[in-house]
Scaffold this motif. Structure first.
Motif, short mmCIF file in Angstrom:
data_model
loop_
_atom_site.label_atom_id
_atom_site.label_comp_id
_atom_site.label_asym_id
_atom_site.label_seq_id
_atom_site.Cartn_x
_atom_site.Cartn_y
_atom_site.Cartn_z
N PHE A 1 38.81 41.82 42.30
CA PHE A 1 37.56 41.43 42.95
C PHE A 1 36.49 41.07 41.93
O PHE A 1 35.71 40.13 42.12
CB PHE A 1 37.06 42.56 43.86
N ILE A 2 36.43 41.83 40.83
CA ILE A 2 35.43 41.57 39.80
C ILE A 2 35.66 40.22 39.14
O ILE A 2 34.72 39.46 38.88
CB ILE A 2 35.45 42.71 38.75
N ALA B 1 33.91 34.81 38.20
CA ALA B 1 34.25 33.39 38.11
C ALA B 1 33.40 32.56 39.06
O ALA B 1 33.02 31.42 38.75
CB ALA B 1 35.73 33.19 38.41
N GLY B 2 33.08 33.12 40.24
CA GLY B 2 32.33 32.36 41.23
C GLY B 2 30.85 32.59 41.22
O GLY B 2 30.11 31.98 42.01
N ILE C 1 28.08 41.64 43.38
CA ILE C 1 29.09 42.66 43.65
C ILE C 1 28.45 44.03 43.59
O ILE C 1 27.53 44.28 42.77
CB ILE C 1 30.26 42.55 42.65
N ILE C 2 28.86 44.93 44.46
CA ILE C 2 28.38 46.31 44.48
C ILE C 2 29.58 47.24 44.32
O ILE C 2 30.57 47.11 45.03
CB ILE C 2 27.65 46.64 45.81
N LEU C 3 29.49 48.15 43.37
CA LEU C 3 30.54 49.15 43.16
C LEU C 3 30.07 50.47 43.74
O LEU C 3 28.99 50.95 43.42
CB LEU C 3 30.83 49.31 41.66
N SER C 4 30.88 51.04 44.59
CA SER C 4 30.53 52.33 45.18
C SER C 4 31.74 53.26 45.12
O SER C 4 32.89 52.80 45.14
CB SER C 4 30.07 52.16 46.64
N ALA D 1 31.90 48.53 35.16
CA ALA D 1 30.69 47.71 35.13
C ALA D 1 30.36 47.27 33.70
O ALA D 1 29.90 46.14 33.47
CB ALA D 1 29.52 48.47 35.74
N LYS D 2 30.58 48.17 32.73
CA LYS D 2 30.28 47.85 31.34
C LYS D 2 31.16 46.72 30.80
O LYS D 2 30.80 46.06 29.82
CB LYS D 2 30.43 49.09 30.47
#
Length: 269
Positions: free
Chosen positions: A217-218, A223-224, A228-231, A242-243
């Protein structure tokens, strides 16, 4: 207007396209793909034909075949017969699996690149950039028909950031480079007009384990240019992942760098 009659010229290289009857699926799972490739290999070996490349889509197949001793029509008839028997037995079906006739063309250009998978104009123009960049970097551009599969075939592809991945794929398949554990890497980058690969990054998430779906997904979001949200619960790897996102993004423009600097300055104050 009727279809053109297939002529066999010994030694000619043919691009063959064969589709499922009524455009129905001819591959339903991974086993189907594997069986088709095994039977394809057996038939080509029997008739001393050479397969330069292939692309297996859900409901059709692209093949680039060269044959000196047996007509291409005999080869395709045998391949389709064997696979139809397997497919009908497995899924308890009867009747034709493939359309009555396949489509063909003789490949007359030594440098022929075909992308399949709903690519836009930028993607289709990649063939010129690929050839120029590969030759510029002192590699040999493959002198054969090339089919590049931009799967999945039902999703539109846009942009030139597929260039680097296609170039790496060509060099790997032609055995001009060797990369260990290639499946652990992803490649995003545009081949510029000066033939130098710029703003390209190698995605390396080898320290992240058990998060394959998140990584996929990342990569798509990066690329697009999507948000994005990471939970998740503490310690599940959100910060570590994230880093790594900036390492797969192109360098910021001067305007973007100034904007980010202003944000950091505001937060710090």
């Amino acid at each position: 207007m009727g279809r053109k009659k297939l002529k066999w010229y010994p030694g000619a290289l043919y691009h063959i396209t064969t589709r499922g009857n009524h455009r129905n699926d001819i591959f339903r799972d991974d086993e189907d793909y594997l069986v088709y490739l095994i039977e394809l290999e057996e038939v080509l070996e029997k008739y001393c034909a050479v397969l330069y490349c292939y692309c297996l889509m859900t409901n059709h197949v692209h093949l680039a075949i060269q044959t000196d001793k047996v007509a291409i029509s005999q080869i395709m008839k045998r391949i389709n017969q064997l696979y139809t028997i397997y497919f009908n037995n497995k899924y308890n079906l009867v009747g034709h699996l493939f359309q009555g006739r396949y489509y063909w063309e003789i490949i007359e250009d030594d440098k022929y690149v075909l992308e399949v998978g709903l690519g836009d104009t930028a993607v289709k123009e990649a063939r010129e950039r690929l050839e120029a960049a590969i030759i510029h970097e002192k590699f040999e551009f493959p002198k054969m028909k090339i089919v590049i599969n931009l799967a999945p075939g039902d999703i539109k592809k846009s942009g030139a950031h597929f260039d680097l991945a296609m170039a790496i794929g060509l060099l790997l398949r032609s055995k001009q480079i060797i990369v260990d554990e290639i499946d652990s890497f992803g490649f995003i980058g545009e081949l510029k007009d000066n033939h130098i690969i710029q703003n390209s990054k190698i995605i390396d998430f080898e320290d992240v384990h058990g998060q394959d779906s998140v990584i996929d997904f990342i990569v798509v979001a990066a690329a697009g240019g999507h948000n994005i949200i990471l939970s998740g619960s503490p310690g599940c790897g959100k910060s570590m992942i994230a880093k790594r996102i900036p390492t797969i993004l192109p360098s910021m423009t001067e305007e973007e760098a100034l904007e980010v600097t202003k944000i950091h300055t505001y937060i710090s104050s």
